[in-house]
Design a protein around this motif. Structure first.
Motif, PDB file in Angstrom:
ATOM      1  N   ARG A   1      10.091  -3.373   5.488  1.00  0.00           N
ATOM      2  CA  ARG A   1      10.528  -1.980   5.428  1.00  0.00           C
ATOM      3  C   ARG A   1      10.221  -1.226   6.715  1.00  0.00           C
ATOM      4  N   ALA A   2       9.746  -1.921   7.752  1.00  0.00           N
ATOM      5  CA  ALA A   2       9.456  -1.362   9.087  1.00  0.00           C
ATOM      6  C   ALA A   2       8.316  -0.348   9.053  1.00  0.00           C
ATOM      7  N   THR A   3       7.307  -0.632   8.241  1.00  0.00           N
ATOM      8  CA  THR A   3       6.103   0.190   8.248  1.00  0.00           C
ATOM      9  C   THR A   3       4.914  -0.719   8.536  1.00  0.00           C
ATOM     10  N   SER A   4       3.718  -0.194   8.418  1.00  0.00           N
ATOM     11  CA  SER A   4       2.518  -0.935   8.787  1.00  0.00           C
ATOM     12  C   SER A   4       2.229  -2.075   7.809  1.00  0.00           C
ATOM     13  N   GLY A   5       2.092  -3.283   8.349  1.00  0.00           N
ATOM     14  CA  GLY A   5       1.768  -4.438   7.521  1.00  0.00           C
ATOM     15  C   GLY A   5       0.359  -4.375   6.974  1.00  0.00           C
ATOM     16  N   TRP A   6      -0.554  -3.742   7.718  1.00  0.00           N
ATOM     17  CA  TRP A   6      -1.941  -3.636   7.250  1.00  0.00           C
ATOM     18  C   TRP A   6      -2.033  -2.735   6.025  1.00  0.00           C
ATOM     19  N   ALA A   7      -1.276  -1.663   6.015  1.00  0.00           N
ATOM     20  CA  ALA A   7      -1.265  -0.777   4.841  1.00  0.00           C
ATOM     21  C   ALA A   7      -0.694  -1.527   3.637  1.00  0.00           C
ATOM     22  N   GLY A   8       0.340  -2.309   3.865  1.00  0.00           N
ATOM     23  CA  GLY A   8       0.916  -3.098   2.792  1.00  0.00           C
ATOM     24  C   GLY A   8      -0.057  -4.126   2.260  1.00  0.00           C
ATOM     25  N   PHE A   9      -0.829  -4.742   3.153  1.00  0.00           N
ATOM     26  CA  PHE A   9      -1.830  -5.711   2.713  1.00  0.00           C
ATOM     27  C   PHE A   9      -2.890  -5.019   1.857  1.00  0.00           C
ATOM     28  N   ALA A  10      -3.314  -3.830   2.263  1.00  0.00           N
ATOM     29  CA  ALA A  10      -4.334  -3.099   1.497  1.00  0.00           C
ATOM     30  C   ALA A  10      -3.804  -2.726   0.110  1.00  0.00           C
ATOM     31  N   TYR A  11      -2.592  -2.184   0.048  1.00  0.00           N
ATOM     32  CA  TYR A  11      -2.014  -1.823  -1.253  1.00  0.00           C
ATOM     33  C   TYR A  11      -1.821  -3.055  -2.135  1.00  0.00           C
ATOM     34  N   GLY A  12      -1.343  -4.136  -1.559  1.00  0.00           N
ATOM     35  CA  GLY A  12      -1.140  -5.360  -2.324  1.00  0.00           C
ATOM     36  C   GLY A  12      -2.445  -5.938  -2.839  1.00  0.00           C
ATOM     37  N   SER A  13      -3.488  -5.870  -2.030  1.00  0.00           N
ATOM     38  CA  SER A  13      -4.796  -6.367  -2.469  1.00  0.00           C
ATOM     39  C   SER A  13      -5.344  -5.545  -3.631  1.00  0.00           C
ATOM     40  N   VAL A  14      -5.165  -4.249  -3.575  1.00  0.00           N
ATOM     41  CA  VAL A  14      -5.618  -3.391  -4.679  1.00  0.00           C
ATOM     42  C   VAL A  14      -4.831  -3.722  -5.954  1.00  0.00           C
TER      43      VAL A  14
END
Length: 139
Positions: A114-127
């Motif tokens: 989605r062309a946003t931060s992969g680190w934020a996605g990793f954090a949300y996915g981990s939660v």
């Protein structure tokens, strides 16, 4: 003494050419010029095509849907294993880490797609993976 100083060398003697030899030489010269122009045009076309074709690098391409699908399939596999009995994933620290890790990978791939931060996605996915693991322990 066959060669005197006044006689020209054999390589310097110009023999007269017939009309057909001259036209054949002109034809060869024009064909050679035409081939040179065609090869130059082909080279320019190759250079233009090389500029238009981008390198397909699956690791650098953020819009590659395959990473989203693969990480989603792995996350789904571990989440389903959390809810199935006798799979060895029900309780324990490994189940928590695997759910968090694969859901995090899926979130990172989805956010990068989605062309946003992969680190934020990793954090949300981990939660989300951690919450799913807690829910599997309750059920």
């Amino acid at each position: 003494m066959t060669h005197s100083a006044a006689s020209p060398l054999p390589s310097q003697v110009k023999k007269p050419q017939s009309r057909s030899e001259r036209s054949a030489r002109k034809l060869r010269a024009s064909k050679a010029a035409q081939c040179a122009v065609q090869s130059e045009g082909a080279q320019q076309m190759q250079n233009a095509d090389a500029k238009n074709v981008k390198q397909n690098n699956a690791f650098a391409d953020k819009k590659n849907i395959m990473w989203v699908l693969l990480s989603g399939a792995m996350a789904l596999t571990f989440v389903v294993m959390l809810f199935l009995p006798d799979t060895g994933m029900g309780g324990g620290l490994v189940s928590t880490y695997s759910a968090m890790l694969w859901c995090g990978f899926f979130g990172a791939a989805l956010w990068r797609y989605r062309a946003t931060s992969g680190w934020a996605g990793f954090a949300y996915g981990s939660v989300v993976g951690l919450v799913i693991q807690f829910i599997s322990q309750i059920i």
